[in-house]
Design a protein around this motif. Structure first.
Motif, PDB file in Angstrom:
ATOM      1  N   HIS A  49       0.545  -4.257  12.932  1.00 15.03           N
ATOM      2  CA  HIS A  49       1.226  -4.453  13.664  1.00 15.03           C
ATOM      3  C   HIS A  49       3.284  -3.710  14.555  1.00 15.03           C
ATOM      4  CE1 HIS A  49      -1.861  -7.693  13.741  1.00 15.03           C
ATOM      5  NE2 HIS A  49      -1.648  -7.118  15.010  1.00 15.03           N
ATOM      6  N   SER A  50       4.009  -4.526  12.904  1.00 17.15           N
ATOM      7  CA  SER A  50       4.935  -3.493  13.286  1.00 17.15           C
ATOM      8  C   SER A  50       5.460  -1.980  13.555  1.00 17.15           C
ATOM      9  CB  SER A  50       5.898  -3.429  11.480  1.00 17.15           C
ATOM     10  OG  SER A  50       5.143  -3.168  10.044  1.00 17.15           O
ATOM     11  N   ASN A  63      -1.006  -8.357  31.902  1.00 14.75           N
ATOM     12  CA  ASN A  63      -0.123  -8.622  30.778  1.00 14.75           C
ATOM     13  C   ASN A  63       1.383  -7.312  30.372  1.00 14.75           C
ATOM     14  OD1 ASN A  63      -2.066 -10.558  29.640  1.00 14.75           O
ATOM     15  ND2 ASN A  63      -3.572  -8.956  30.014  1.00 14.75           N
ATOM     16  N   ASN A  66       6.179  -6.575  27.204  1.00 18.66           N
ATOM     17  CA  ASN A  66       7.018  -7.555  26.300  1.00 18.66           C
ATOM     18  C   ASN A  66       6.510  -8.251  26.184  1.00 18.66           C
ATOM     19  OD1 ASN A  66       7.503  -8.336  30.087  1.00 18.66           O
ATOM     20  ND2 ASN A  66       8.630  -9.421  28.428  1.00 18.66           N
ATOM     21  N   GLU A  67       5.627  -8.719  26.721  1.00 17.98           N
ATOM     22  CA  GLU A  67       4.746 -10.395  26.779  1.00 17.98           C
ATOM     23  C   GLU A  67       4.038  -9.944  25.335  1.00 17.98           C
ATOM     24  OE1 GLU A  67       5.595 -13.133  27.629  1.00 17.98           O
ATOM     25  OE2 GLU A  67       6.683 -12.661  29.008  1.00 17.98           O
ATOM     26  N   ASN A  69       4.521  -7.575  23.250  1.00 17.23           N
ATOM     27  CA  ASN A  69       5.171  -7.143  22.045  1.00 17.23           C
ATOM     28  C   ASN A  69       6.061  -8.337  21.669  1.00 17.23           C
ATOM     29  OD1 ASN A  69       6.344  -5.370  20.710  1.00 17.23           O
ATOM     30  ND2 ASN A  69       8.442  -5.572  22.223  1.00 17.23           N
ATOM     31  N   ARG A  70       6.224  -9.158  22.092  1.00 15.36           N
ATOM     32  CA  ARG A  70       6.613 -10.788  21.885  1.00 15.36           C
ATOM     33  C   ARG A  70       5.846 -11.422  20.860  1.00 15.36           C
ATOM     34  NH1 ARG A  70       6.744 -14.889  26.299  1.00 15.36           N
ATOM     35  NH2 ARG A  70       7.550 -16.343  24.914  1.00 15.36           N
ATOM     36  N   TYR A  71       4.453 -10.771  21.390  1.00 16.85           N
ATOM     37  CA  TYR A  71       3.496 -11.750  20.337  1.00 16.85           C
ATOM     38  C   TYR A  71       3.012 -10.846  18.662  1.00 16.85           C
ATOM     39  CZ  TYR A  71       2.954 -15.990  23.538  1.00 16.85           C
ATOM     40  OH  TYR A  71       3.521 -15.934  24.432  1.00 16.85           O
ATOM     41  N   GLY A  73       5.482  -9.435  17.480  1.00 16.87           N
ATOM     42  CA  GLY A  73       6.729  -9.537  16.811  1.00 16.87           C
ATOM     43  C   GLY A  73       7.839  -8.533  16.856  1.00 16.87           C
ATOM     44  N   ASP A  75      10.024  -5.294  17.467  1.00 18.58           N
ATOM     45  CA  ASP A  75      11.607  -5.592  17.655  1.00 18.58           C
ATOM     46  C   ASP A  75      12.400  -4.221  17.713  1.00 18.58           C
ATOM     47  OD1 ASP A  75      11.333  -4.479  15.095  1.00 18.58           O
ATOM     48  OD2 ASP A  75      12.408  -6.108  13.784  1.00 18.58           O
TER      49      ASP A  75
END
Lengths: 396, 135
Positions: A49-50, A63, A66-67, A69-71, A73, A75
Motif C-alpha cells: 500500500h505504501s 470515493n 483523499n478518502e 488514500n486515508r485508509y 495510509g 503519505d
C-alpha cells in the motif's frame, strides 16, 4: 491531427488487477469496495500500500482519492486526477496513469471504480422532476427531459434507430451481441450470468425497454469494484506478474460532442470520437486491426458495439451486422469480443472490468482464453467523450 | 390528501437558452442564428462554433420538418409520461434538429423521413410544450 502518434508506446504497464465479487447488493460501502479491490490489485502486483503515489478515478465515482488514500495510509500521493463523462473515463484513467508515470510525477498509480450501482445509485431510473440548478450539463438534459427522454437506454435508442435506418441493421443484429456476451458469461464463474446463456429467440422475445432497444440489449446494473495498478514497464518487469504493456492509450471528444444525446451533429449514426481514439491507438502502437486477437468493446447497450467495430476498422462502415454473423465475435470466431461476458454478462462496472479482462487475456489466465492473444483492444463508454487502450504482451 | 400530480421535468435554463423557452410560451419555435455569419444552431449557446462571434439573433422556424429518428419509451414508466411514449428527433426545414413528442401516433406508423409540423400544447395549466403532429 487525428492520427496523432503519442510517445506513450510501452512506457507503462499494468502490473496488477483486483476486484470484488460482482453482485446486486454488495452489503458494504462503496468505499470498502474500492479499498478491497485496491488491496487485491496491489497483492496481485506484489506491491505494498505504501508504494502507491498516484491515483486516478472516474468523476462519477463516489470515493475521492483523499478518502481512499486515508485508509491506504498513504503519505505521499504526488499525482491525483479524475476523469469525467461516466464510462467514457474507463480507459482514460489508465491513460492518465501512463502519462503520469512517463512524465515521472508518480511511480505506482492505482486506478479504480467502485459502485453500488444496483443497490444504492441506479442510473436507469430517470432524471428528477425538480427544477435543476442551471449548470451547463443540466441545461443540456433540459432539451430532452420535458418530452420523457430520461434514461440512458432512451438516449442510446435514438442513435440506434438512426443507425438502423442508415445501414439496415435490425434488432436481431443487436441481439447477436447479447447472445455472444451471454455465451461467454455462461462459462465465467465470476459473471453474474454464469451458466445462463441466451438464444437469439430469447432476445427477440424480451420486452421493449425503449424501442428499438429490448431488455436484453441493455447491460445489467451491478455492485462491485475493480482496481488496476499501473507502473513503468521497467519496474513492472521486476514484479510478481508478467507485465501487460500499454502499447497505446488515447482519449477523444469531437465536434458538437454531448453526453449521450449527440443528435445535432452530422454524425448521429457513427461514433467519430471513438474512431479518433482508434486511429491514435494504432498510430502510437504501430499496429493495425489485423494485429489484434481479441477486443473488449464497451457494451452498455448493444447497438454501440456494432458501431465501435466499424470505428476500429474491424469492418467497413455499416457492415458490422454482417461481420458479427456466424459467431464471428464469439470464442473461436475471427475476433472474440468480450470473452468475460462484457457488461451484459459479467458485470457493469463502468468498463473497468473490461480492462481487467484485457490483462487476463494477455497473461494467458482468462477463463475463456483466446489462444495466441498478443494484442487486445479495450474501449470505454460510447456516445460520450471517450477513451481506449491497446494492450500487449511484453516482448522485451 | 391526494398525492400532488407529477409534472413534466422542468428544464434548467440559462441566459443562453432563456429565449428559446420564452418562445415556446409565445407559440414560436425559435432558432438561434449567428449575427456575424448566419450559422443556425440548436441547442443554443453563447458562441458560434464556426466564426466564434458572441453576437446572435433568432429566426422563427416554420415548424415544418421531418422525423430524423424516433424511439418508443416503455420502461421504466415515469410519471407523468404515458407509456409507450413516442419521442422524436425532428430535422426542421431550416436544418437544425430538435427533440419533442409525436402524440397520438402509433409507433408502427412512424417512419424516418415522415413530414411533421410543430404545434404548441398546453399539457399543464399555463405551460406550453413543443409537440409535433403528422404534416
Amino acid at each position: 491531427m487525428s492520427r496523432r502518434k503519442s510517445r506513450l508506446k510501452n512506457a507503462a504497464a499494468i502490473a496488477g488487477i483486483g476486484a470484488t465479487e460482482f453482485s446486486k447488493d454488495s452489503g458494504r460501502s462503496e468505499l470498502q469496495l474500492a479499498l478491497e479491490a485496491i488491496s487485491s490489485a496491489l497483492e496481485d502486483a506484489g506491491l505494498q500500500h505504501s508504494d502507491v503515489d498516484g491515483m486516478v478515478n472516474f468523476s462519477m465515482d463516489n470515493n475521492p482519492a483523499n478518502e481512499v488514500n486515508r485508509y491506504l495510509g498513504g503519505d505521499h500521493l504526488t499525482f491525483f486526477s479524475r476523469i469525467h463523462y461516466g464510462g467514457g473515463a474507463a480507459c482514460g484513467v489508465v491513460h492518465q496513469a501512463a502519462m503520469a508515470i512517463h512524465a515521472g510525477v508518480a511511480d505506482v498509480v492505482v486506478v479504480y471504480r467502485a459502485m453500488n450501482e444496483r443497490s444504492q445509485q441506479r442510473f436507469g431510473t430517470g432524471v428528477q422532476d425538480r427544477p435543476p440548478v442551471p449548470t451547463t450539463e443540466n441545461t443540456n438534459y433540459g432539451w430532452h427531459s420535458p418530452y420523457g427522454l430520461l434514461t440512458p437506454a432512451s438516449w442510446v435508442a435514438m442513435q440506434a434507430r438512426r443507425y438502423m435506418h442508415e445501414y439496415g441493421a435490425t434488432s436481431e443484429d443487436f441481439g447477436r451481441v447479447a447472445v455472444a456476451d451471454r455465451k461467454h458469461a455462461a462459462t465465467n464463474p465470476k459473471a453474474w450470468f454464469y451458466q445462463r446463456p441466451i438464444t437469439l429467440e430469447d432476445h427477440q422475445n424480451s420486452r421493449w425497454i425503449v424501442d428499438p432497444l429490448r431488455l436484453l440489449d441493455c447491460c445489467q446494473e451491478s455492485d462491485g469494484a475493480v482496481a488496476i495498478v499501473v507502473t513503468s514497464t521497467e519496474r513492472a518487469r521486476d514484479l510478481r506478474q508478467p507485465p501487460v504493456l500499454i502499447n497505446a492509450a488515447a482519449q477523444c471528444m469531437t465536434n458538437d460532442q454531448m453526453m449521450m444525446t449527440g443528435y445535432y451533429s452530422d454524425h448521429v449514426a457513427t461514433l467519430p470520437e471513438m474512431g479518433i481514439v482508434a486511429e491514435q491507438l494504432y498510430a502510437t502502437a504501430e499496429l493495425t486491426p489485423d494485429d489484434v486477437q481479441a477486443a473488449i468493446i464497451y457494451d452498455h447497450f448493444t447497438p454501440f458495439v456494432l458501431i465501435q467495430l466499424e470505428e476500429f476498422g474491424f469492418c467497413k462502415r455499416g457492415e458490422a451486422k454482417d461481420f458479427i454473423r456466424g459467431g464471428n465475435i464469439e470464442m473461436g470466431g475471427g475476433l472474440p469480443v468480450n470473452p468475460h461476458g462484457g457488461q451484459l454478462g459479467e458485470a457493469y462496472i463502468h468498463g473497468a472490468n473490461g480492462i481487467s479482462e484485457g490483462v487476463r487475456q494477455l497473461r494467458g489466465t482468462a477463463v475463456n482464453q483466446v489462444e495466441g492473444a498478443e494484442h487486445v483492444i479495450v474501449t470505454a463508454g460510447t456516445g460520450v467523450p471517450t477513451s481506449g487502450l491497446l494492450l500487449g504482451i511484453d516482448e522485451g | 390528501m391526494s398525492e400532488p400530480e407529477r409534472l413534466r421535468p422542468i428544464p434548467a435554463i440559462t441566459r443562453d437558452t432563456q429565449f428559446w423557452w420564452d418562445g415556446i410560451q409565445e407559440r414560436q419555435l425559435l432558432i438561434q442564428r449567428c449575427s456575424a455569419c448566419g450559422n443556425l444552431r440548436h441547442p443554443p449557446g453563447p458562441m458560434c462554433p464556426s466564426c466564434h462571434s458572441l453576437d446572435w439573433e433568432t429566426l422563427a422556424s416554420s415548424g415544418r420538418g421531418e422525423i430524423y429518428s424516433f424511439v418508443s419509451f416503455h420502461h421504466p414508466p415515469i410519471p407523468p409520461f404515458d407509456v409507450p411514449n413516442l419521442i422524436v428527433l425532428v430535422e426542421l426545414d431550416e436544418g437544425t434538429r430538435v427533440v419533442s413528442n409525436l402524440p397520438g401516433v402509433p409507433s408502427d406508423q412512424v417512419r424516418v423521413g415522415m413530414p411533421v409540423q410543430a404545434r404548441f400544447d398546453e399539457l399543464e395549466p399555463g405551460r406550453l410544450f413543443l409537440q409535433f403532429e403528422p404534416a
